[in-house]
Design a protein around this motif. Structure first.
Motif, PDB file in Angstrom:
ATOM      1  N   PRO A 111       0.778  -1.183   0.085  1.00 20.07           N
ATOM      2  CA  PRO A 111      -0.003  -0.205  -0.229  1.00 20.07           C
ATOM      3  C   PRO A 111       0.803   1.517  -0.085  1.00 20.07           C
ATOM      4  CG  PRO A 111      -1.061  -1.713   1.603  1.00 20.07           C
ATOM      5  CD  PRO A 111       0.284  -2.104   1.181  1.00 20.07           C
ATOM      6  N   LEU A 112       1.918   1.190   0.650  1.00 16.74           N
ATOM      7  CA  LEU A 112       2.969   2.484   0.577  1.00 16.74           C
ATOM      8  C   LEU A 112       3.154   3.105  -0.671  1.00 16.74           C
ATOM      9  CD1 LEU A 112       4.069   4.268   2.772  1.00 16.74           C
ATOM     10  CD2 LEU A 112       6.256   2.931   2.714  1.00 16.74           C
ATOM     11  N   VAL A 113       3.241   2.209  -1.370  1.00 17.84           N
ATOM     12  CA  VAL A 113       3.922   2.394  -2.882  1.00 17.84           C
ATOM     13  C   VAL A 113       2.626   3.441  -3.382  1.00 17.84           C
ATOM     14  CG1 VAL A 113       4.217   1.695  -5.241  1.00 17.84           C
ATOM     15  CG2 VAL A 113       5.266   0.237  -3.293  1.00 17.84           C
ATOM     16  N   ILE A 116       2.981   6.857  -1.755  1.00 16.63           N
ATOM     17  CA  ILE A 116       4.196   7.600  -1.914  1.00 16.63           C
ATOM     18  C   ILE A 116       4.119   8.303  -3.470  1.00 16.63           C
ATOM     19  CG2 ILE A 116       6.492   7.728  -2.333  1.00 16.63           C
ATOM     20  CD1 ILE A 116       6.825   5.699  -0.231  1.00 16.63           C
ATOM     21  N   ALA A 117       3.583   7.672  -4.478  1.00 11.52           N
ATOM     22  CA  ALA A 117       3.315   7.960  -5.513  1.00 11.52           C
ATOM     23  C   ALA A 117       2.522   9.104  -5.828  1.00 11.52           C
ATOM     24  CB  ALA A 117       2.882   6.932  -6.692  1.00 11.52           C
ATOM     25  N   LEU A 158       1.886   6.445 -13.671  1.00  9.16           N
ATOM     26  CA  LEU A 158       1.488   7.013 -12.273  1.00  9.16           C
ATOM     27  C   LEU A 158      -0.214   7.113 -12.017  1.00  9.16           C
ATOM     28  CD1 LEU A 158       4.362  10.154 -12.588  1.00  9.16           C
ATOM     29  CD2 LEU A 158       4.391   7.957 -11.050  1.00  9.16           C
ATOM     30  N   SER A 159      -0.718   7.468 -13.040  1.00 10.30           N
ATOM     31  CA  SER A 159      -2.269   7.522 -12.859  1.00 10.30           C
ATOM     32  C   SER A 159      -2.759   6.293 -12.232  1.00 10.30           C
ATOM     33  CB  SER A 159      -2.906   8.211 -14.065  1.00 10.30           C
ATOM     34  OG  SER A 159      -2.523   9.440 -14.297  1.00 10.30           O
ATOM     35  N   ALA A 160      -2.325   5.353 -12.795  1.00  7.74           N
ATOM     36  CA  ALA A 160      -2.796   3.849 -12.556  1.00  7.74           C
ATOM     37  C   ALA A 160      -2.344   3.515 -11.053  1.00  7.74           C
ATOM     38  CB  ALA A 160      -2.303   2.880 -13.579  1.00  7.74           C
ATOM     39  N   LEU A 161      -1.177   4.096 -10.593  1.00  2.00           N
ATOM     40  CA  LEU A 161      -0.828   4.038  -8.997  1.00  2.00           C
ATOM     41  C   LEU A 161      -1.484   4.713  -8.203  1.00  2.00           C
ATOM     42  CD1 LEU A 161       2.971   3.321  -9.626  1.00  2.00           C
ATOM     43  CD2 LEU A 161       1.364   1.452  -9.245  1.00  2.00           C
ATOM     44  N   MET A 162      -2.037   5.834  -8.748  1.00  2.00           N
ATOM     45  CA  MET A 162      -2.555   6.791  -7.859  1.00  2.00           C
ATOM     46  C   MET A 162      -4.220   6.912  -7.933  1.00  2.00           C
ATOM     47  SD  MET A 162      -0.318  10.179  -9.230  1.00  2.00           S
ATOM     48  CE  MET A 162      -1.302  11.158  -8.296  1.00  2.00           C
ATOM     49  N   GLY A 163      -4.591   5.965  -8.909  1.00  2.00           N
ATOM     50  CA  GLY A 163      -6.149   5.757  -8.879  1.00  2.00           C
ATOM     51  C   GLY A 163      -6.713   7.328  -9.285  1.00  2.00           C
TER      52      GLY A 163
END
Length: 273
Positions: A111-113, A116-117, A158-163
């Protein structure tokens, strides 16, 4: 507090979050993920979702919510003729490629990834918007097509990791290359459409068969969260788009920057508490 009261409070919170999400989608050209992700995260905490799936479930559900929100916001901006269709054509495939990679990472990342992103990107964008000047430009024109395509893939990842729908990142890029803020915002709404559909599908696949998911979830997408948030966003997104075209350029930049700063603070607390 009985179960029915808890359910009703959760429903009200998600409906209000959806209304705010829709307005933000229209005003800032984003899919609203920056508000939806933390709200869903808290909602899933409240309902006892396991720690290891809570954040990717919030991200995946946010991407699903962004689909109708971004479509409605993009159509509202397109009617005003502000969308840069040339940029969208170049970005389409790279954006989707970046999203697919991000969804693959989501299956294994802690979850931390995700947090942080979110923090890093939001801080960079907010600094540019709050303290930047019109002279803060790389160029008055977009760079060569391969470089533009590469930027699109990074935005998608980055958008996929940030939602999120990529609005904050694409708005930053477009303004640094001389696009007016209103054009950047309108084009970013189109970016949200391109990112959200493969993103939601990717998170369904990434979460498929994972343990400890709630019973309503299909992979990393919560059907209850989707059903409660989407109706409110569809109603309020056109209101936000209309407001965006009434605001002066600087007022829009400051508002967007403050919004991202608040989101960054929220995720810093979540990541390191």
């Amino acid at each position: 507090m009985d179960n029915m009261t808890q359910i009703l409070e959760l429903a009200v919170a998600l409906l209000l979050a959806g209304a705010v999400t829709g307005i933000l989608a229209g005003v800032f050209g984003v899919g609203g993920g920056a508000i939806t992700v933390p709200v869903l995260f808290e909602a899933f905490t409240f309902t006892g979702v396991a720690d290891e799936v809570r954040m990717p479930l919030a991200v995946g559900t946010s991407l699903a919510v962004i689909i109708p929100t971004s479509i409605r916001s993009a159509r509202a901006h397109a009617r005003r003729g502000a969308v840069d269709r040339d940029v969208l054509k170049i970005w389409a495939v790279p954006l989707m490629a970046g999203v697919i990679i991000g969804a693959g990472v989501a299956r294994y990342a802690p979850p931390l990834v995700f947090q942080i992103a979110f923090i890093i990107v939001a801080v960079i964008v907010s600094v540019k918007l709050l303290f930047g000047r019109q002279s803060w430009k790389i160029s008055d024109t977009m760079p060569a097509r391969p470089f533009v395509a590469a930027m699109g893939s990074v935005v998608g990842l980055l958008s996929a990791l940030m939602g999120v729908g990529g609005g904050s990142l694409s708005t930053l890029i477009l303004t640094l290359y001389g696009r007016p803020i209103h054009t950047a915002v309108a084009t970013s709404a189109g970016v949200g459409v391109i990112i959200s559909i493969p993103g939601a599908i990717g998170y369904v696949l990434a979460g498929w068969g994972q343990p400890n998911l709630p019973p309503d979830a299909i992979g990393y997408v919560s059907l209850i969260g989707f059903a409660l948030v989407v109706p409110a966003t569809l109603i309020t997104a056109p209101i936000g788009a209309a407001l965006a075209h009434q605001l002066p350029r600087r007022a829009l930049e400051i508002s967007f920057g403050l919004f991202l700063t608040l989101v960054s603070i929220r995720f810093i607390v979540a990541a390191f508490s």
